[in-house]
Design an enzyme around this catalytic site. Structure first.
Site, PDB file in Angstrom:
ATOM      1  N   ARG A 166       0.801  -0.798  -0.337  1.00  0.00           N
ATOM      2  CA  ARG A 166       0.072   0.264   0.042  1.00  0.00           C
ATOM      3  C   ARG A 166       1.208   1.172   0.184  1.00  0.00           C
ATOM      4  O   ARG A 166       0.367   2.338   0.190  1.00  0.00           O
ATOM      5  CB  ARG A 166      -1.308   0.271   1.176  1.00  0.00           C
ATOM      6  CG  ARG A 166      -2.062  -1.554   1.680  1.00  0.00           C
ATOM      7  CD  ARG A 166      -2.775  -0.442   0.355  1.00  0.00           C
ATOM      8  NE  ARG A 166      -4.148  -2.586   0.508  1.00  0.00           N
ATOM      9  CZ  ARG A 166      -4.040  -3.247   0.602  1.00  0.00           C
ATOM     10  NH1 ARG A 166      -3.056  -3.934  -0.179  1.00  0.00           N
ATOM     11  NH2 ARG A 166      -5.146  -3.928   0.561  1.00  0.00           N
ATOM     12  N   SER A 242     -10.484  -0.649   4.160  1.00  0.00           N
ATOM     13  CA  SER A 242      -9.347  -1.139   5.105  1.00  0.00           C
ATOM     14  C   SER A 242      -9.161   0.496   5.721  1.00  0.00           C
ATOM     15  O   SER A 242      -8.828   1.245   4.638  1.00  0.00           O
ATOM     16  CB  SER A 242      -8.673  -1.665   5.115  1.00  0.00           C
ATOM     17  OG  SER A 242      -8.576  -3.170   4.180  1.00  0.00           O
ATOM     18  N   GLU A 338      -4.312   3.557   7.253  1.00  0.00           N
ATOM     19  CA  GLU A 338      -4.617   3.511   5.437  1.00  0.00           C
ATOM     20  C   GLU A 338      -4.794   4.658   4.462  1.00  0.00           C
ATOM     21  O   GLU A 338      -4.385   4.897   3.632  1.00  0.00           O
ATOM     22  CB  GLU A 338      -4.830   2.141   5.028  1.00  0.00           C
ATOM     23  CG  GLU A 338      -4.590   1.721   3.540  1.00  0.00           C
ATOM     24  CD  GLU A 338      -5.172   1.014   3.041  1.00  0.00           C
ATOM     25  OE1 GLU A 338      -6.019   1.725   1.919  1.00  0.00           O
ATOM     26  OE2 GLU A 338      -5.289  -0.017   3.432  1.00  0.00           O
TER      27      GLU A 338
HETATM   28  N1  EPU Z   1      -9.814 -10.260  10.755  1.00  0.00           N
HETATM   29  C1  EPU Z   1     -10.414 -10.735  12.073  1.00  0.00           C
HETATM   30  N2  EPU Z   1     -11.616  -9.866  12.441  1.00  0.00           N
HETATM   31  C2  EPU Z   1     -11.897  -8.793  11.427  1.00  0.00           C
HETATM   32  C3  EPU Z   1     -10.641  -8.710  10.532  1.00  0.00           C
HETATM   33  C4  EPU Z   1     -10.338 -10.129  10.294  1.00  0.00           C
HETATM   34  O1  EPU Z   1     -10.131 -11.808  12.583  1.00  0.00           O
HETATM   35  O2  EPU Z   1     -12.914  -8.323  12.010  1.00  0.00           O
HETATM   36  C5  EPU Z   1      -8.847 -11.674  10.701  1.00  0.00           C
HETATM   37  C6  EPU Z   1      -9.467 -12.444   9.210  1.00  0.00           C
HETATM   38  O3  EPU Z   1     -10.293 -13.907  10.507  1.00  0.00           O
HETATM   39  C7  EPU Z   1      -8.392 -13.547   8.528  1.00  0.00           C
HETATM   40  C8  EPU Z   1      -7.666 -11.672   9.072  1.00  0.00           C
HETATM   41  O4  EPU Z   1      -7.481 -11.638   9.937  1.00  0.00           O
HETATM   42  O5  EPU Z   1      -7.677 -14.257   9.747  1.00  0.00           O
HETATM   43  C9  EPU Z   1      -7.497 -11.470   7.433  1.00  0.00           C
HETATM   44  O6  EPU Z   1      -8.565 -10.289   6.963  1.00  0.00           O
HETATM   45  P1  EPU Z   1      -9.308 -10.688   6.113  1.00  0.00           P
HETATM   46  O7  EPU Z   1      -8.720 -11.713   4.972  1.00  0.00           O
HETATM   47  O8  EPU Z   1     -10.421  -9.826   5.914  1.00  0.00           O
HETATM   48  O9  EPU Z   1      -7.742  -9.121   5.215  1.00  0.00           O
HETATM   49  P2  EPU Z   1      -7.951  -7.790   6.099  1.00  0.00           P
HETATM   50  O10 EPU Z   1      -6.393  -8.286   5.806  1.00  0.00           O
HETATM   51  O11 EPU Z   1      -8.558  -7.570   7.378  1.00  0.00           O
HETATM   52  C10 EPU Z   1      -6.445  -7.119   3.637  1.00  0.00           C
HETATM   53  C11 EPU Z   1      -6.701  -5.248   3.063  1.00  0.00           C
HETATM   54  C12 EPU Z   1      -7.899  -5.494   2.542  1.00  0.00           C
HETATM   55  C13 EPU Z   1      -8.405  -6.368   1.455  1.00  0.00           C
HETATM   56  C14 EPU Z   1      -8.372  -8.092   1.670  1.00  0.00           C
HETATM   57  C15 EPU Z   1      -7.821  -8.956   1.259  1.00  0.00           C
HETATM   58  C16 EPU Z   1      -5.416  -4.403   3.941  1.00  0.00           C
HETATM   59  C17 EPU Z   1      -4.988  -2.875   4.559  1.00  0.00           C
HETATM   60  N3  EPU Z   1      -6.267  -4.557   3.733  1.00  0.00           N
HETATM   61  O12 EPU Z   1      -7.324  -7.131   4.925  1.00  0.00           O
HETATM   62  O13 EPU Z   1      -8.033  -4.337   1.546  1.00  0.00           O
HETATM   63  O14 EPU Z   1      -9.523  -6.477   0.258  1.00  0.00           O
HETATM   64  O15 EPU Z   1      -6.795  -7.937   2.271  1.00  0.00           O
HETATM   65  O16 EPU Z   1      -7.206  -9.516   0.035  1.00  0.00           O
HETATM   66  O17 EPU Z   1      -3.892  -4.709   3.871  1.00  0.00           O
HETATM   67  C18 EPU Z   1      -8.485  -1.909   1.291  1.00  0.00           C
HETATM   68  O18 EPU Z   1      -7.155  -2.010   1.672  1.00  0.00           O
HETATM   69  O19 EPU Z   1      -9.553  -1.149   1.482  1.00  0.00           O
HETATM   70  C19 EPU Z   1      -9.199  -3.606   1.596  1.00  0.00           C
HETATM   71  C20 EPU Z   1     -10.125  -3.728   1.850  1.00  0.00           C
END
Ligand code: EPU
Length: 343
Positions: A166, A242, A338
Site C-alpha cells: 500500500r 480498510s 491506510e
Molecule cells: N480478521 C478478524 N476479524 C476481523 C477482520 C479480520 O479476525 O474483523 C482476521 C481474519 O480472520 C483473517 C485476517 O484477519 O484471518 C485477515 O482478514 P481479511 O482476509 O479480511 O483481510 P485483511 O487483512 O483484513 C486485507 C486488505 C483488504 C483486502 C483483504 C483481502 C489491508 C489493509 N487490507 O484486509 O484491502 O481486501 O486483505 O485481500 O491490507 C483495502 O485496502 O481497503 C482493503 C479492503
C-alpha cells in the site's frame, strides 16, 4: 476544464463527509491540467492543491482551503499486443473496477483478484491497491505524471515508483508533487489464476466450480461475492475500505503475542518480520460492531470504519484514535491509518 467555487465534496468521498473545497477543477486533457498549473503560477497562487481520484481512500477532517483537482480523462488504449502480453495505457480517471471488467471482457488476464476495489486507476497506482494475493504493482510497467509545480510531464518506471505494501514514492518524497495521468499495464494472454488466498478455493467448491474449468469471469465473480460478503458498499454506508494497514512487526514481538493468543492470524514477510491483521487485533479489543457517536466499526470486518450517518471527519478520526490507543495498550503495536487524512 470545469471550475466550481465553494464545491461540496460530499459526492467526492466515499466516507460521505459533508464538507467543501474552495475550488474544484476537473480536467479533460493533460494540456488542460498544464494550462491550469501555468495560470496558477502566473497568478502566484500558493493555496494548497489536492489531487483526488474516486475519494475512496481519504478522510476530510475539515473543509479544504484550496483547490481539489480531478481527472475526467477516460481512455483505454492498447500500445502493444504481441507475444504473451498485452500492454495497455489507461487514464487515471477511469474507475478501477471498470478497467478490471474491461480487461476480463477482453481476455487480458491478471487483474481478476483486484475486482470491485473502489476508486480510480490513478489512485490505484499511487496507493498500490491490493487484495487476495495480488497488488496493482504486479501489473504496472510505468506511469505518466504531471509535475504540479512546473506542468512538466514525467514518466516513472515501476522501480522508480518504489512500490511496497500500500505504498509508493508518491506517498513519501513526492507526496502531492505529481498528478498521475496515465498508468501503463502489462497483462497476460494466458490465464493463471491465483487461488491461494484464504476463502477463494472454498468459494469455488461451494459453487461446484472445478479449478481446471475455472474462467477469469468466474474468478472475478467469486472475488466480487467474497468482497460483498465482508465489505460494506460505500453507496449504502460511508466507508473507505480498510481504515488501517496491517502492521509488520519483528518476529519476536509476534511470538510474544502468539504466546498469549495461540490463534493469532499472521503472514510471514521475511525471516525477521511478520504481518499481523489489524482487523483481528481490533476485534480482540472488542471494537467490532461498536460505535463512538456516528462513527462505527463494521460488524463483518473490524478493519473498516463506517459512517453511521452524518458523521463529521473529526468523529471518524476520534474513533480511529480510540482504536489505535486500545490496540497499542493490548498488543503494544501502533496501527497506522491506510486512509489519507486531509486537513
Ligand atoms: N480478521 C478478524 N476479524 C476481523 C477482520 C479480520 O479476525 O474483523 C482476521 C481474519 O480472520 C483473517 C485476517 O484477519 O484471518 C485477515 O482478514 P481479511 O482476509 O479480511 O483481510 P485483511 O487483512 O483484513 C486485507 C486488505 C483488504 C483486502 C483483504 C483481502 C489491508 C489493509 N487490507 O484486509 O484491502 O481486501 O486483505 O485481500 O491490507 C483495502 O485496502 O481497503 C482493503 C479492503
Amino acid at each position: 476544464m470545469t471550475i466550481q467555487n465553494n464545491c461540496s465534496l460530499l459526492g467526492h468521498n466515499t466516507f460521505g463527509i459533508d464538507c467543501h473545497a474552495n475550488r474544484m477543477v476537473e480536467y479533460q486533457t493533460v494540456e488542460e491540467l498544464q494550462t491550469f498549473i501555468h495560470q496558477r503560477n502566473a497568478e502566484g497562487d500558493t493555496t494548497p492543491l489536492l489531487h483526488i481520484g474516486g475519494g475512496s481512500n481519504l478522510l476530510f477532517l475539515q473543509d479544504f482551503a484550496g483547490t481539489v483537482l480531478h481527472s475526467r480523462m477516460q481512455e483505454i488504449f492498447v500500445t502493444s499486443n504481441e507475444g504473451d502480453y498485452v500492454y495497455v495505457r489507461v487514464t487515471a480517471g477511469i474507475q478501477w473496477d471498470a478497467w478490471v471488467q474491461y480487461a476480463v471482457d477482453s481476455n487480458w488476464f491478471g487483474l481478476e483478484n483486484l475486482s470491485l476495489i473502489p476508486g480510480e486507476v490513478g489512485a490505484a497506482a499511487v496507493q498500490n491497491i491490493g487484495a487476495y494475493g495480488s497488488e496493482a504493482k504486479d501489473f504496472i510497467i510505468f506511469v505518466d505524471a504531471v509535475d504540479l509545480q512546473t506542468g512538466e510531464i514525467r514518466h516513472f518506471t515501476a522501480d522508480e515508483c518504489r512500490y511496497g505494501y500500500r505504498d509508493s514514492i508518491f506517498k513519501h518524497e513526492l507526496r502531492g508533487r505529481y498528478a498521475v495521468t496515465h498508468v501503463h499495464f502489462r497483462l497476460s494472454h494466458a490465464f493463471r489464476p491465483l487461488l491461494e488466498y484464504g476463502g477463494i478455493r472454498r468459494a469455488l467448491k461451494e459453487r461446484g466450480i472445478e479449478e481446471i474449468n475455472l474462467t477469469s469471469r468466474q474468478l472475478r465473480q467469486v472475488i466480487i461475492d467474497i468482497r460483498r460478503s465482508k465489505l460494506p458498499d460505500p453507496a449504502t454506508i460511508g466507508n473507505a475500505g480498510s481504515f488501517f494497514t496491517n502492521p509488520i512487526v519483528p518476529r519476536s514481538q509476534y511470538l510474544d503475542i502468539a504466546a498469549t493468543y495461540s490463534d493469532v492470524p499472521h503472514y510471514d514477510v521475511d525471516a525477521d518480520h511478520v504481518k499481523i491483521p489489524a482487523g483481528w487485533m481490533i476485534e480482540q479489543c472488542g471494537w467490532k460492531g461498536r460505535h463512538l457517536g456516528r462513527a462505527g466499526v463494521y460488524d463483518k470486518q473490524a478493519l473498516v470504519i463506517v459512517n453511521l450517518g452524518g458523521a463529521t471527519g473529526q468523529e471518524i478520526f476520534a474513533l480511529c484514535q480510540r482504536i489505535q490507543a486500545d490496540v497499542n495498550e493490548k498488543f503494544g503495536i501502533k496501527i497506522q491509518p491506510e486512509v489519507n487524512l486531509i486537513g
